[in-house]
Design a protein around this motif. Sequence first.
Motif, short mmCIF file in Angstrom:
data_model
loop_
_atom_site.label_atom_id
_atom_site.label_comp_id
_atom_site.label_asym_id
_atom_site.label_seq_id
_atom_site.Cartn_x
_atom_site.Cartn_y
_atom_site.Cartn_z
N ARG A 33 24.72 -11.39 -73.45
CA ARG A 33 24.37 -10.00 -73.17
C ARG A 33 24.30 -9.24 -74.49
N GLU A 40 22.41 -23.24 -72.33
CA GLU A 40 21.11 -23.27 -71.67
C GLU A 40 21.14 -24.18 -70.43
N GLU A 59 22.88 -22.43 -67.67
CA GLU A 59 22.00 -21.41 -67.09
C GLU A 59 20.97 -22.05 -66.17
N ASN A 107 26.39 -18.04 -63.81
CA ASN A 107 26.34 -16.64 -64.23
C ASN A 107 27.12 -16.49 -65.54
N GLN A 162 30.82 -17.52 -65.55
CA GLN A 162 30.96 -18.97 -65.44
C GLN A 162 30.63 -19.66 -66.77
N LEU A 221 14.23 -19.68 -68.09
CA LEU A 221 15.15 -19.68 -69.23
C LEU A 221 14.49 -18.87 -70.34
N ARG A 229 19.26 -17.04 -60.05
CA ARG A 229 20.25 -18.12 -60.12
C ARG A 229 20.13 -19.04 -58.91
N ARG A 272 17.13 -21.24 -59.46
CA ARG A 272 17.39 -22.28 -60.46
C ARG A 272 18.12 -23.47 -59.86
N PHE A 330 17.35 -32.76 -70.46
CA PHE A 330 17.03 -32.31 -71.82
C PHE A 330 16.93 -33.49 -72.79
N LEU A 342 29.79 -24.51 -59.57
CA LEU A 342 29.30 -23.14 -59.77
C LEU A 342 29.20 -22.37 -58.46
#
Lengths: 225, 245
Positions: A53, A127, A130, A135, A138, B54, B78, B81, B88, B109
């Motif tokens: 952020r 990344e 995400e 979030n 987390q 992203l 979210r 996703r 990767f 999560l």
Amino acid sequence: MEAISAFFNEYGALLAGGTWDTIVMTGLSTLFAYVLGIPLGVAVVVTSPDGLRPNRAVHTILGWIVNIGRSIPFIILLVAIIPFTRLIVGTSLGVPGAIVPLVVSAAPFVGRMVEQSLLEVDASLVEAAESFGANMWQIVTKVLVRESLPSLIRGVAITFIAVFGYSAMAGMVGAGGLGDIAIRYGYQRYQGDVMIATIVILVVLVQIVQSLGDLAAHKLDKRNR
Amino acid sequence: MIQIEHLSKTFGSEETQHHALVDINLTINDGDIFGILGESGAGKSTLVRCMNLLERPTQGKVLVDGVDATQLSDSQLRTLRRSIGMIFQNFSLFQQRSVLSNVMFPLELVRADAKQSEARARELLELVGLADKANAYPAQLSGGQQQRVAIARALVNKPRVMLCDEATSALDTITTRQILDLLKDINRELGVTIILITHSLVVARYICNRVAVIDAGQIVEQGDTATVFDNPTSDVARALLGLEG
């Protein structure tokens, strides 16, 4: 041999008490410094230009707080914030009187250490998290803190030892502990044997803390095969 | 189905603008193994990151089953996703977590039931052939094994789409082949649409049914793999294939 046992008969209790005071002072100060320093370090990382952020204003202000805190020599800070110390713990003397300035002095230091540890975490892991729908909270707890745990533990040992050194200075204003004993007996009464005993105890304690820190960090680090 | 419409991505401030992607239009159908082929710096990675946001596109739409992902709130994004798995180039496994814990991460999560999560994770480790490595840590595994763990992790949420960002570039030839075969199986048996970014013609030809060639942020060619490879019309595609001029 006789001289040594005579020495311990006379000063053993004093030194043991001083050692205990120093450990309590340092331990509690380090603990409270982390209570303040972890959120501080996390906030610096999160608001940085590449952070989760980005917020230039908050990041800059936090950076100032950290740098100002670290640029005031402890011995000056100790005296300068006596009114604040009295406000918080009701006294500027003894172990409680030392803990407040130690925390104020160590928290920015901890903030910087925590920041450095979190920055070691590979950005690609953030990344990846995400991409799985994590979030911000987390990512901070489950990725940044968790992945940098060994580094954070090393930081605790370094902080503990730094606070240890500061706590001896707090002895100058009657805060108790080994520093206090070294000043009163070693310096003011020219008792070199007491001075040397405090130094030996300090050196041994620092070695123990550093070794424990290294061991814990190594055991915890799953990158070691 | 993923549709990308007039997508552009520009980095930097007004003076130092860099147009990473320019007016990209793509349609990826359900069940495709879609290759995005191009040289380093062509914009492939940026493009694939725009598909799960992203990277946020500067302009244009990313329609996932008709829903424009660029218009979603943070929490809706979210959720989206979670239906798009991703792997990767450098695997991006959590070094301080065991293999099992890595695979369970996406379920953790959403605070999924621990027992069911573990069962699901073990099922996927079985699928990728690493059931015996559940308690190992990533540092103890080979590159190919690490990418298998990453694939299991990407599949744990039962996604319908999987994004692969240079997923085999860090692997040797034989391991690359094994990983590609695994991706093919996943595509065929689980019906997962696969979008694969690569600079390797061999990889694209081996696994993709459709490809798009990207150069300097623009799509210069797209179509069935065989058509593009046999009859490249753009200079860039011809150059990539070694057919100069």
